[in-house]
Write an enzyme that holds these catalytic residues in place. Structure first.
Site, PDB file in Angstrom:
ATOM      1  N   GLU B 234       0.839  -1.192   0.000  1.00 53.41           N
ATOM      2  CA  GLU B 234       0.000   0.000   0.000  1.00 53.41           C
ATOM      3  C   GLU B 234       0.875   1.243   0.000  1.00 53.41           C
ATOM      4  OE1 GLU B 234      -2.109  -0.435   3.626  1.00 53.41           O
ATOM      5  OE2 GLU B 234      -3.385  -2.046   2.883  1.00 53.41           O
ATOM      6  N   HIS B 276      -4.686   0.927   7.522  1.00 53.37           N
ATOM      7  CA  HIS B 276      -3.552   0.442   8.298  1.00 53.37           C
ATOM      8  C   HIS B 276      -2.683   1.590   8.792  1.00 53.37           C
ATOM      9  CE1 HIS B 276      -4.387  -3.175   5.633  1.00 53.37           C
ATOM     10  NE2 HIS B 276      -4.721  -3.532   6.849  1.00 53.37           N
ATOM     11  N   LEU B 295       9.512  -0.099  -8.453  1.00 52.61           N
ATOM     12  CA  LEU B 295       9.530  -1.562  -8.528  1.00 52.61           C
ATOM     13  C   LEU B 295       9.707  -2.026  -9.966  1.00 52.61           C
ATOM     14  CD1 LEU B 295       6.704  -2.437  -5.991  1.00 52.61           C
ATOM     15  CD2 LEU B 295       9.082  -3.206  -5.851  1.00 52.61           C
ATOM     16  N   GLY B 299      12.737  -4.298 -12.048  1.00 48.87           N
ATOM     17  CA  GLY B 299      12.522  -5.610 -12.653  1.00 48.87           C
ATOM     18  C   GLY B 299      11.346  -6.382 -12.098  1.00 48.87           C
ATOM     19  N   PRO B 303       1.770  -4.343 -12.240  1.00 46.94           N
ATOM     20  CA  PRO B 303       0.706  -3.794 -13.088  1.00 46.94           C
ATOM     21  C   PRO B 303      -0.002  -2.607 -12.431  1.00 46.94           C
ATOM     22  CG  PRO B 303       0.516  -6.180 -12.876  1.00 46.94           C
ATOM     23  CD  PRO B 303       1.501  -5.721 -11.851  1.00 46.94           C
ATOM     24  N   GLU B 304      -0.631  -1.791 -13.300  1.00 45.57           N
ATOM     25  CA  GLU B 304      -1.299  -0.581 -12.832  1.00 45.57           C
ATOM     26  C   GLU B 304      -2.606  -0.883 -12.126  1.00 45.57           C
ATOM     27  OE1 GLU B 304      -0.135   2.680 -13.410  1.00 45.57           O
ATOM     28  OE2 GLU B 304       1.676   1.584 -14.020  1.00 45.57           O
TER      29      GLU B 304
END
Lengths: 379, 599
Positions: B234, B276, B295, B299, B303-304
């Protein structure tokens, strides 16, 4: 927490400031004073909520001005004569391996923009303090004292800016403290929940949910983004709720989101009812033309789907006529214990009330309900 | 050296639960059962109020022992304890965790369930235990090693979730997440993509998890079963930069698929505190977008969108998997018992005292002889003593279900002493429970004296609406004789005459003509033969037999042995100490009060 409380904890009886609350006598003796709004407001200086080096009358009228703006709590200190060059920056923050100390000799510097001007150290054990104090030129007893109070009072973060050092004497002109609210029990006698400045709830629904959350071990959260939004969320789970809200943002309807929030940690039917009621009430009030409610969450570990859905149905039932007449549709995706029964109940109820958008279980992707709802409000 | 995961897969699965969370404990036992384990992984529960707690294991039930504190766990159980499931409140978590690892230094790790553990406690736990053990939390849902260990709510708490997510099958995808709910969502997504989970750790959404993300990733990298990692993160915090660093340093070489949630933060005017504790953006590079792109460039597959993330899961290599097929129906329809005790006597064994017309001297029967001497004030024949001994053996207990035993157990569970609990059981003995021997004796005495045919006697009794004591059995019937009645009936062969026994058999002929279940039962045959023995062998006259019946002498022959049974049930309750008994709501029909009707 308030600056006054923080300084009292740090410096004890030796602290010369006073706290003033609206309604207190504003009888300020003669002299030069510093007054500030002390309600956890950030960037006070920029907002004109600080009055520095002013005589009593001007200080009094500054406070009166702030009271007109709705502030009720202030800190008053005798003005401390110093040169800008003397100002230093010091902060302590709890990190994984101890307490991180940031220090800059130029107090005015923006530490985020000038990382090179900032010294970084970590105190893992008390014996580290002497070395660090020597390196940054702070009196060792002072740093030891601050470190001890930081731990014994369960602080998470402490910032003193500006800090003035004159030989062995240290003056904290401005201090901000964040405490670890989970440690209230262990900090009893030092601070309590009442000392923690709460972010002001903006909406009545937020206030009511906050009050409700204080009475249960389950988590209930609500933030109103846009009261006249079209997309209302009744989400569950800390992580799942963000994924679902993200989907709306990514689909380009972020501006139509009315609220964000989540329930988790196994609330009872009654608690879920009271929580849902707030969101449904807001939804009926919203002036948006086409509205949809998304009841969604991930696959729960132990929150009972049937029990919580019964609570939501209780709340929907009360307002079902209004919901129907406004053409509101409800889209559901949820998994977890008692999933089958919970979804069946919800589907039957929405069908009977003419509110059914779609009902999905854990075999369908978590974002399906929100995607369907977006589709619906876009038509 | 074996890695911790290999040790777990080799059977190091013993869990000590500190504090109690019955729903999670039950889910762990369901997981164990579905994984085909011979016995549950939960060794015991630290919970001060009782000595044992009952759970399902498969469709049967087991009693899990409870102890006051970790030091009270007996030596015999200690070697099995490898894991701690700490379900205590945030306030008590620190103290009990330290106590656990001090007592079980060879344990492998644990899970701290509580949210709201003070930060300084968390950092202290990291300092003390962070290097040696795997500890999930504070907060989150725990640790899962497919087919081997379920430590916490991870993977769900009803048995069907464990089946749907195929948690019994060893797999090749490691699932890591800070969010407890999303851990489960990801586990489900992995099985939905045709893969199986190798292990999963829910790090917890608190600021200072004891076992951090990079520790878990190192575990995944070294685990032979694991071929890929799936991660949910997150906004807020800088954990994801640990992944970036590990990827860049080649400390993590296995493919990692990530989803970083939190672009919704962009819809707010200022940064929001999400569910959280960690989910608050403090600096620019803690935003979901910044972390995602970092990230990607290191490598990772990041995904979006969430559907994009699920599609990436499908791309992971598909291993060869064989799931065990489980019939879930019996698990889903099981019902919990509400009392527990043990089998006090073997109800299927038939004591034999008479064979081929002679007493078989099995035992000295000294106690039975002393009892009869005490009750009647005279020595009695060895035949009578043998019959009483036979009766005693048959009547010690008739299972924990009968009224007197239930009363005894309920009183014991309310914390009452032996005498009170025994008395509570004895007080149920009367016309409907246990009183049948005396009433049957009365019937056979009156009936045979009246000199009317058995058929008329039966008619007279039943027309008045009375039940015939000593007649009738739920299971045995004509064609399926009660073996205990048959064995007792042999006493008739020791007598010259047996008018009461004969009358009882006459009555049975009439009643079985109406219904095959209306046979002479154990109570009836005992009463009849005792009357015959007392008349012939002890020379007791009819008038005295009447006195004995009126004084409930025959009830004594029930009360004396059954007291032993009640005491046995009492002792069993004290041993298990399951706490105060309360009847489950669904077992009680409540007529609504007038006021509430129509609501």
């Amino acid at each position: 927490m308030s600056e006054y409380k923080a300084k009292r904890i740090l410096f004890g009886e030796g602290y010369s400031g006073v706290q003033l609350r609206t309604g207190d006598s504003m009888d300020i003796p003669g002299g030069r004073w510093v007054a500030k709004v002390d309600q956890g407001v950030k960037k006070r200086f920029k907002q004109g909520l600080v009055s520095v080096d002013k005589p009593e009358a001007e200080t009094r009228s500054a406070i009166a001005e702030w009271e007109k703006k709705g502030f009720t709590q202030f800190i008053l200190e005798p003005y401390f004569e110093h040169k800008t060059e003397e100002e230093q920056y010091l902060s302590l923050e709890r990190v994984r391996d101890g307490v991180r100390v940031l220090h800059a000799t130029d107090g005015g510097v923006n530490i985020e923009e000038h990382p090179e001007a900032v010294g970084r150290f970590v105190i893992s054990e008390e014996s580290d303090i002497a070395g660090i104090a020597a390196k940054i030129g702070l009196p060792e007893p002072f740093l030891l004292h601050v470190y001890t109070v930081f731990n014994s009072s369960h602080f998470s973060f402490l910032e003193i800016n500006p800090l003035i050092v004159r030989g062995e004497d240290v003056y904290a002109l401005d201090a901000a403290v964040l405490v670890d609210s989970a440690a209230e029990f262990f900090a009893s006698g030092i601070w309590s929940d009442d000392d923690v400045v709460k972010t002001k709830a903006k909406h009545v629904a937020e206030e009511r949910v906050e009050a409700l959350a204080a009475t249960t071990p389950a988590a209930l959260k609500l933030s109103v983004i846009n009261p006249d939004g079209a997309l209302f969320f009744l989400l569950s789970g800390g992580g799942g709720s963000i994924v679902i809200a993200d989907e709306a943002q990514l689909e380009g309807v972020g501006h139509l989101i009315a609220n964000y929030g989540e329930y988790s940690g196994g609330p009872t039917r009654e608690e879920t009812y009271l929580y849902s009621k707030e969101i449904i009430g807001m939804m009926i009030q919203s002036k948006a033309q086409k509205k949809a409610l998304v009841i969604a969450g991930g696959v729960a570990n132990f929150t009972d789907v049937k029990k919580t859905f019964l609570g939501i149905i209780d709340a929907l039932k009360e307002r079902s006529e209004e919901l129907r007449s406004q053409g509101i549709k409800i889209f559901v995706r949820r998994g977890g214990p008692n999933e089958k029964m919970g979804l069946q109940l919800m589907r039957d109820f929405l069908q009977a009330e003419g509110l059914l958008g779609a009902v999905y279980g854990s075999d369908v992707v978590i974002t399906q309900a929100v995607d369907d709802a977006i589709q619906y409000i876009r038509i | 050296m074996k890695t911790i995961l290999e040790e777990v897969r080799a059977g190091a699965d013993g869990i000590l639960v500190v504090g109690n969370h019955p729903q999670i404990v039950q889910a762990i036992l369901d997981f164990d059962y579905l994984a085909g384990k011979k016995s549950p992984s939960v060794v015991g529960i630290i919970s001060g109020t009782r000595k044992a707690q009952k759970f399902f294991y498969g469709t049967g039930e087991v009693l899990v022992p409870c102890f006051k504190n970790v030091r009270a766990v007996p030596e015999t159980l200690r070697p099995r304890v490898k894991w701690m499931l700490n379900a205590q409140s945030g306030r008590r978590t620190f103290e009990s965790t330290v106590a656990f690892f001090e007592t079980f230094p060879d344990a492998l790790g644990g899970h701290l369930f509580a949210e709201n553990v003070p930060e300084i406690h968390a950092t202290e736990l990291i300092r003390l235990f962070g290097k040696k053990y795997i500890i999930a939390g504070p907060s989150g849902v725990g640790i899962l090693v497919s087919g081997a260990l379920k430590l916490g709510a991870i993977g769900g708490t009803d048995a069907s979730q464990i089946r749907v997510s195929k948690l019994a099958t060893r797999g090749s995808v490691a699932v890591v997440s800070t969010s407890g709910g999303m851990t489960n969502e990801l586990i489900r997504a992995v099985s939905g993509a045709g893969k199986r989970v190798s292990f999963s750790i829910s790090i917890g959404g608190d600021r200072f998890p004891v076992t951090g993300l990079s520790d878990v990733l190192r575990l995944a990298e070294s685990d032979e079963d694991t071929e890929a990692v799936v991660y949910f993160g997150e906004l807020g915090g800088s954990d994801e930069y640990e992944i970036v660093e590990m990827l860049e340093k080649k400390e993590l070489t296995k493919p990692i698929v990530c989803y970083i949630a939190g672009v919704i933060d962009e819809a707010f005017d200022e940064h929001m505190q999400f569910g959280h504790a960690k989910a608050l953006v403090a600096t620019k590079d803690q935003s979901a977008r910044a972390k995602r792109s970092a990230l990607k460039s290191a490598g990772a597959i990041a995904p979006e969108t969430f559907p994009g993330f699920l599609a990436a899961l499908m791309e992971l290599p598909l291993p060869d998997i064989r799931d065990t097929v489980v019939d879930m129906d019996p698990l889903e329809s099981r019902k919990a018992s509400i009392l527990s005790t043990r089998e006090i006597v073997d109800l299927d064994s038939v004591p034999v005292f008479v064979q081929a017309g002679a007493l078989v001297k099995q035992k000295e029967n000294a106690f039975a002889g002393a009892v009869m001497h005490a009750l009647l004030g005279r020595e009695v024949s060895s035949e009578t003593v043998a019959c009483v001994e036979n009766i005693f053996e048959l009547l010690i207990d008739h299972g924990g279900q009968v009224s007197g035993a239930v009363n005894t157990m309920i009183s014991a569970r309310a914390g009452k002493d032996m005498v009170s609990s025994l008395a509570s059981g004895l007080l149920t003995i009367g016309p409907r429970f246990g009183g049948a021997v005396n009433e049957a004796a009365r019937a056979w005495l009156e009936g045979s004296e009246s000199a009317i045919p058995a058929s008329e006697y039966v008619e007279k009794k039943t027309r008045a609406g009375a039940l015939l004591s000593g007649i009738g059995h739920r299971k045995y019937r004509v064609g399926i004789p009660d073996p205990r009645v048959a064995a007792l009936s042999e006493f008739a062969s020791l007598l010259e005459k047996h008018p009461y026994y004969d009358f009882a058999r006459e009555v049975e002929k009439v009643t079985t003509g109406k219904n095959g279940n209306l046979i002479l039962n154990v109570d009836g045959v005992m009463a009849a033969l005792l009357l015959d023995l007392l008349a012939e062998k002890e020379g007791i006259l009819k008038a005295e037999l009447h006195e004995l019946v009126d004084a409930e002498f025959f009830n004594a022959l029930f009360i004396i042995p059954r007291s032993v049974g009640f005491i046995a049930h009492f002792l069993e309750q004290k041993r298990n100490d399951e706490g105060l008994f309360r009847l489950p709501d669904e077992l009680l029909f409540e007529k609504k009060s007038e006021k509430k009707k129509g609501k």
